[in-house]
Design an enzyme around this catalytic site. Structure first.
Site, PDB file in Angstrom:
ATOM      1  N   CYS A 129      21.334  73.706  58.066  1.00  0.00           N
ATOM      2  CA  CYS A 129      21.584  75.774  58.231  1.00  0.00           C
ATOM      3  C   CYS A 129      19.938  76.030  57.407  1.00  0.00           C
ATOM      4  CB  CYS A 129      23.058  75.975  57.212  1.00  0.00           C
ATOM      5  SG  CYS A 129      22.608  75.646  55.824  1.00  0.00           S
ATOM      6  N   GLU A 148      43.154  33.670  37.029  1.00  0.00           N
ATOM      7  CA  GLU A 148      42.110  34.887  37.731  1.00  0.00           C
ATOM      8  C   GLU A 148      43.048  36.401  38.239  1.00  0.00           C
ATOM      9  OE1 GLU A 148      38.865  33.913  37.466  1.00  0.00           O
ATOM     10  OE2 GLU A 148      37.991  35.231  38.945  1.00  0.00           O
ATOM     11  N   LYS A 206      37.703  29.688  45.270  1.00  0.00           N
ATOM     12  CA  LYS A 206      37.104  30.156  43.621  1.00  0.00           C
ATOM     13  C   LYS A 206      37.068  32.144  44.226  1.00  0.00           C
ATOM     14  CE  LYS A 206      33.224  30.572  40.878  1.00  0.00           C
ATOM     15  NZ  LYS A 206      33.412  32.081  40.820  1.00  0.00           N
ATOM     16  N   LEU A 211      32.387  27.285  35.569  1.00  0.00           N
ATOM     17  CA  LEU A 211      31.841  26.011  35.947  1.00  0.00           C
ATOM     18  C   LEU A 211      30.477  26.609  36.323  1.00  0.00           C
ATOM     19  CD1 LEU A 211      34.873  26.167  38.369  1.00  0.00           C
ATOM     20  CD2 LEU A 211      34.324  24.662  36.344  1.00  0.00           C
ATOM     21  N   TYR A 257      45.843  28.910  37.546  1.00  0.00           N
ATOM     22  CA  TYR A 257      44.502  27.689  38.594  1.00  0.00           C
ATOM     23  C   TYR A 257      44.286  26.973  37.350  1.00  0.00           C
ATOM     24  CZ  TYR A 257      41.224  30.842  37.389  1.00  0.00           C
ATOM     25  OH  TYR A 257      39.952  31.761  36.693  1.00  0.00           O
ATOM     26  N   ASP A 309      63.090  48.073  49.510  1.00  0.00           N
ATOM     27  CA  ASP A 309      62.958  49.030  48.005  1.00  0.00           C
ATOM     28  C   ASP A 309      63.774  49.848  48.019  1.00  0.00           C
ATOM     29  OD1 ASP A 309      60.952  47.981  49.137  1.00  0.00           O
ATOM     30  OD2 ASP A 309      59.896  49.525  50.059  1.00  0.00           O
ATOM     31  N   ASP A 330      64.901  50.464  43.936  1.00  0.00           N
ATOM     32  CA  ASP A 330      64.500  51.987  43.503  1.00  0.00           C
ATOM     33  C   ASP A 330      66.177  51.806  42.346  1.00  0.00           C
ATOM     34  OD1 ASP A 330      62.412  51.455  43.996  1.00  0.00           O
ATOM     35  OD2 ASP A 330      62.367  53.334  45.770  1.00  0.00           O
ATOM     36  N   LYS A 347      29.157  27.979  46.132  1.00  0.00           N
ATOM     37  CA  LYS A 347      29.932  29.219  45.731  1.00  0.00           C
ATOM     38  C   LYS A 347      28.846  28.943  47.216  1.00  0.00           C
ATOM     39  CE  LYS A 347      29.502  32.193  43.598  1.00  0.00           C
ATOM     40  NZ  LYS A 347      29.024  32.306  41.738  1.00  0.00           N
ATOM     41  N   CYS A 365      27.721  76.775  56.869  1.00  0.00           N
ATOM     42  CA  CYS A 365      27.137  75.700  57.453  1.00  0.00           C
ATOM     43  C   CYS A 365      27.886  74.647  58.318  1.00  0.00           C
ATOM     44  CB  CYS A 365      26.512  74.672  55.659  1.00  0.00           C
ATOM     45  SG  CYS A 365      25.811  72.956  56.748  1.00  0.00           S
ATOM     46  N   CYS A 410      24.440  72.266  48.981  1.00  0.00           N
ATOM     47  CA  CYS A 410      24.834  73.742  50.362  1.00  0.00           C
ATOM     48  C   CYS A 410      25.641  73.710  49.872  1.00  0.00           C
ATOM     49  CB  CYS A 410      24.437  72.948  52.130  1.00  0.00           C
ATOM     50  SG  CYS A 410      24.385  74.633  52.927  1.00  0.00           S
ATOM     51  N   CYS A 458      19.519  73.232  52.770  1.00  0.00           N
ATOM     52  CA  CYS A 458      19.638  71.823  53.652  1.00  0.00           C
ATOM     53  C   CYS A 458      18.996  71.461  55.538  1.00  0.00           C
ATOM     54  CB  CYS A 458      20.757  72.997  54.048  1.00  0.00           C
ATOM     55  SG  CYS A 458      22.469  72.137  55.400  1.00  0.00           S
ATOM     56  N   ARG A 461      37.883  36.347  28.929  1.00  0.00           N
ATOM     57  CA  ARG A 461      37.871  34.943  28.715  1.00  0.00           C
ATOM     58  C   ARG A 461      36.415  35.582  27.551  1.00  0.00           C
ATOM     59  NH1 ARG A 461      33.300  31.650  30.144  1.00  0.00           N
ATOM     60  NH2 ARG A 461      31.929  32.857  31.143  1.00  0.00           N
ATOM     61  N   GLU A 466      40.108  24.563  45.786  1.00  0.00           N
ATOM     62  CA  GLU A 466      40.825  25.018  45.320  1.00  0.00           C
ATOM     63  C   GLU A 466      39.984  26.406  45.765  1.00  0.00           C
ATOM     64  OE1 GLU A 466      42.020  25.829  41.080  1.00  0.00           O
ATOM     65  OE2 GLU A 466      43.119  24.653  40.787  1.00  0.00           O
ATOM     66  N   ASP A 472      37.923  35.858  43.119  1.00  0.00           N
ATOM     67  CA  ASP A 472      37.215  36.847  43.131  1.00  0.00           C
ATOM     68  C   ASP A 472      37.147  38.107  42.517  1.00  0.00           C
ATOM     69  OD1 ASP A 472      33.871  38.054  41.988  1.00  0.00           O
ATOM     70  OD2 ASP A 472      33.516  38.398  44.575  1.00  0.00           O
TER      71      ASP A 472
HETATM   72  S1  IVH Z   1      39.003  27.002  36.690  1.00  0.00           S
HETATM   73  C1  IVH Z   1      37.480  25.292  33.237  1.00  0.00           C
HETATM   74  N1  IVH Z   1      39.318  27.166  39.056  1.00  0.00           N
HETATM   75  O1  IVH Z   1      34.891  31.060  38.477  1.00  0.00           O
HETATM   76  C2  IVH Z   1      37.975  25.142  34.278  1.00  0.00           C
HETATM   77  N2  IVH Z   1      38.079  29.346  37.555  1.00  0.00           N
HETATM   78  O2  IVH Z   1      32.978  29.751  36.389  1.00  0.00           O
HETATM   79  C3  IVH Z   1      38.106  26.915  34.319  1.00  0.00           C
HETATM   80  N3  IVH Z   1      37.358  30.770  39.017  1.00  0.00           N
HETATM   81  O3  IVH Z   1      34.791  31.675  35.039  1.00  0.00           O
HETATM   82  C4  IVH Z   1      37.823  27.179  35.781  1.00  0.00           C
HETATM   83  N4  IVH Z   1      38.506  30.569  41.153  1.00  0.00           N
HETATM   84  O4  IVH Z   1      36.768  33.000  36.554  1.00  0.00           O
HETATM   85  C5  IVH Z   1      38.771  28.056  38.118  1.00  0.00           C
HETATM   86  N5  IVH Z   1      40.594  28.310  41.195  1.00  0.00           N
HETATM   87  C6  IVH Z   1      39.785  28.219  40.183  1.00  0.00           C
HETATM   88  C7  IVH Z   1      38.856  29.900  40.278  1.00  0.00           C
HETATM   89  C8  IVH Z   1      38.302  30.007  38.987  1.00  0.00           C
HETATM   90  C9  IVH Z   1      37.818  31.670  39.944  1.00  0.00           C
HETATM   91  C10 IVH Z   1      35.914  32.099  38.266  1.00  0.00           C
HETATM   92  C11 IVH Z   1      37.066  32.071  36.753  1.00  0.00           C
HETATM   93  C12 IVH Z   1      36.030  30.715  35.893  1.00  0.00           C
HETATM   94  C13 IVH Z   1      34.671  30.936  37.395  1.00  0.00           C
HETATM   95  C14 IVH Z   1      33.854  29.484  36.560  1.00  0.00           C
END
Ligand code: IVH
Length: 666
Positions: free
Chosen positions: A406, A169, A114, A84, A221, A34, A38, A309, A426, A421, A403, A135, A112, A116
């Site tokens: 007290c 993402e 997914k 998707l 991705y 680091d 820096d 999901k 207190c 309070c 409160c 998007r 892959e 969040d």
């Molecule tokens: S592929 C046409 N891969 O999930 C394919 N999406 O409902 C486009 N997401 O809008 C998406 N991880 O925000 C893909 N490994 C992954 C993902 C991924 C998260 C999200 C993405 C997308 C939503 C799909």
């Protein structure tokens, strides 16, 4: 420096730093320390300031944020950003596989995680990042380039000077979200409810400083037009994007049949909790681009991919009661007492209901059935009331008027939602104040939790913050308390002793002065260096500091003017707590680093020990007597013979003002 030499050095430093960034943020392995990083960064910043014409487009100094836009420009996606189709169980996955087999296609699948977060499209021209967009509705998104540039895993320049659009993402790690929420909780700001909102909120800021501080990350991705680059398989596109410098997910896996997809799902479900980021499912994609094209799209989603999901993280339970807690500032919070339920592996029996308005907006009644959500490390919340489950026995919610601890009548300030309070004595407020003092962002006393503090308070050994440092006198009593073994008490006492060495900003934040959050505490500490200097500052001096306004200044003056607070600080001093700002100064301050100092005479703004610590924290040392090797003599009031000797030996001399000016500069 000659222009050509400066230009060359700028190029060199940019490349060293970008390489280091890539190793650290994309490959997760650091090759330089680091400090080295820096050092190079500072050198580059200085050169760029002197030679702005030579600043490169991919300069790492562009990542610090600071660009402010006035509104979000619209961006049309040449190829729509689709989402998707979600599926929720095994049979729906089999259905997906069958629908493909029925077309006479026998695919290999690419699995892959997914992630969040929120999806982003990144555009590069000749290898330089030119645009980043959300998007939006899939057809039109918003330009968030200024914020995305601050994300360290997004390359500003690719390893190949090509034109390309990639998608992926933006996400926030669990750890970062937790840290931000801890901080927000302390500052009474609404908590970020999940990583997606947190990431989305961060990139939807006009000022890129916010995003820069949020520690966002990415996984790439999707290549929208793989055929244009000659790829026949999605996995080739992923490898290609990785080779360009993008961060791709190491969990990605090519599998040969749907059975192996299930194995992947099972495996990843198991490691889900251990991942440093949230995932909400598994994405299954047909690997062959040709097969993808044959399968095509529905109106909104591709037919060649689905998102499995994970089972809902929302569960139903009963609201048994609503109880009220009193915070450090006297703020009253209603809390849901729930019939304990397990959500994602942890038992939930409480959830904050924030304030009266929140409870009323949700329409909660005691004995209601409610749905509860908890995503990973995120704070559990009551999502909604299941009104259809009411039996008629539910009891309406009423806000308390005094409160709960007290009994002082509560006060609600004009235009505010919270009740307070205002009794500073207190007991609930006091204990919360002590808990705040020991908490992680404050004095960070390892192993000292809220429950323990309550026990010690009830046991009568802690009545004030200063008593924490006298706990060692009660060692024997404490080891006799139920649930406190010798070892744990000793560890605790050791952690308490260690906390005395903390840098000033932790102590200042820990004192719990109104409106002084951890960031303000840091600004004040680095400006004044010592608590005494801060306590001596007047209103004008305080408000002249950037980011310190009237409200904070008044609050500080008010706090330090109270005798009880002065006594507390005095006691903490006697206990040997460090009251000097020690952070991150070593190696950074040329005025001190590697030099030896002699102090003589009385300093008015600080004690001798504090001055010593300041010098040491900047890499200098203090010695007792003046010799030819002494770099500098610092002279206070009524100096002695050391001053004379320094003059004789022609050693540089600073008076107290010079010293203060030097330490304030950094
Ligand atoms: S592929 C046409 N891969 O999930 C394919 N999406 O409902 C486009 N997401 O809008 C998406 N991880 O925000 C893909 N490994 C992954 C993902 C991924 C998260 C999200 C993405 C997308 C939503 C799909």
């Amino acid at each position: 420096m000659k222009d050509e030499i400066a230009q060359k050095r700028i190029q060199e430093l940019t490349s060293i730093l970008n390489e280091a960034n890539y190793n650290y943020y994309v490959l997760d392995e650091s090759k330089i320390t680091d400090q080295e990083y820096d050092k190079y960064l500072r050198e580059l910043e200085e050169l760029e300031e002197k030679y702005p014409n030579f600043v490169l487009e991919d300069s790492p100094t562009k990542r610090v944020g600071g660009e402010v836009i006035s509104s979000f420009e619209k961006v049309e996606h040449a190829i729509p950003m689709l989402s998707l189709k979600d599926v929720f169980n095994e049979s729906e996955i089999l259905e997906f596989d069958n629908s493909i087999l029925k077309m006479g296609i026998h695919p290999t699948y690419f699995c892959e995680l997914k992630i969040d977060g929120l999806s982003v499209s990144l555009h590069y021209e000749k290898g330089i990042l030119t645009k980043a967009a959300t998007r939006g509705n899939g057809v039109t998104g918003e330009d968030i380039t200024h914020n995305v540039k601050t994300i360290k895993s997004v390359p500003l320049k690719l390893k190949d000077p090509i034109d390309i659009e990639v998608r992926g993402e933006i996400y926030m790690s669990k750890e970062t979200l937790k840290e931000i929420n801890l901080e927000r909780e302390k500052n009474h700001l609404p908590l970020l409810q999940n990583p997606r909102n947190a990431a989305a909120g961060s990139v939807r800021q006009l000022d890129s400083k916010v995003a820069a501080q949020r520690n966002l990350d990415t996984f790439i991705y999707h290549l929208p037009n793989p055929e244009d680059y000659g790829f026949r398989y999605h996995h080739e596109a992923i490898d290609f994007m990785k080779s360009l410098g993008f961060k791709t997910n190491p969990n990605n896996r090519l599998v040969s049949n749907i059975q192996q997809v299930f194995e992947y799902i099972q495996e990843k479900t198991q490691i889900r909790q251990t991942l440093p980021y949230e995932i909400d499912g598994i994405v299954i994609k047909v690997d062959s681009i040709k097969q993808q094209q044959e399968l095509g799209f529905t109106a909104r989603t591709p037919k060649w991919a689905i998102a499995y999901k994970f089972p809902a993280t929302e569960v139903l339970t009963k609201l048994k009661d609503i109880v009220f807690t009193v915070g450090r500032t006297g703020q009253i919070t209603p809390n849901a007492v729930l019939e304990p339920v397990i959500v994602m592996g942890s038992t939930i029996s409480r959830a904050t209901l924030h304030n009266e308005d929140y409870v009323k907006e949700k329409g909660l009644m005691i004995y209601d059935t409610v749905s509860i959500r908890k995503a990973g490390d995120v704070i559990p919340e009551v999502v909604e009331v299941k009104k259809e489950r009411r039996t008629g026995k539910e009891i309406p919610f009423t806000m308390i008027k005094e409160c709960p601890i007290c009994k002082t009548p509560l006060v609600k300030k004009k235009d505010q939602v919270d009740y307070f309070c205002l009794n500073e004595k207190c007991p609930a407020r006091k204990v919360e104040g002590f808990i705040h003092f020991i908490s992680r962002p404050a004095m960070n006393i390892d192993g000292f939790g809220a429950r323990m503090m309550e026990d010690f308070y009830n046991f009568g050994v802690i009545k004030s913050i200063a008593d924490i440092y006298d706990l060692k006198k009660h060692r024997e009593d404490l080891t006799r308390l139920e649930g406190y073994g010798e070892k744990s008490v000793d560890n605790l006492l050791e952690a308490i002793e260690k906390s005395k060495e903390n840098s000033l900003e932790r102590l200042l934040f820990g004192l719990g002065i109104n409106h002084v959050g951890s960031k303000t505490a840091k600004i004040l500490s680095s400006h004044f260096q010592t608590l005494d200097a801060l306590m001596n500052a007047n209103f004008d001096e305080l408000v002249s500091i950037q980011d310190i306004g009237d409200i904070i200044a008044v609050s500080l003056l008010d706090y330090f003017s109270k005798e009880e607070n002065q006594i507390l600080i005095q006691k903490l001093k006697q206990h040997g707590l460090n009251m000097v700002y020690l952070k991150g100064k070593i190696l950074q301050d040329e005025n001190f680093n590697g030099k030896s100092f002699v102090l003589t005479g009385t300093l008015t703004q600080m004690g001798r020990d504090e001055a010593k610590k300041i010098i040491e924290s900047r890499g200098g040392k203090t010695v007792e007597s003046v010799s030819r090797k002494t770099s500098c003599v610092i002279v206070g009031e009524n100096p002695g013979s050391k001053y004379e000797k320094a003059k004789k030996l022609n050693i540089p001399i600073w008076n107290e003002k010079d010293f203060l000016a030097k330490i304030k500069k950094v």
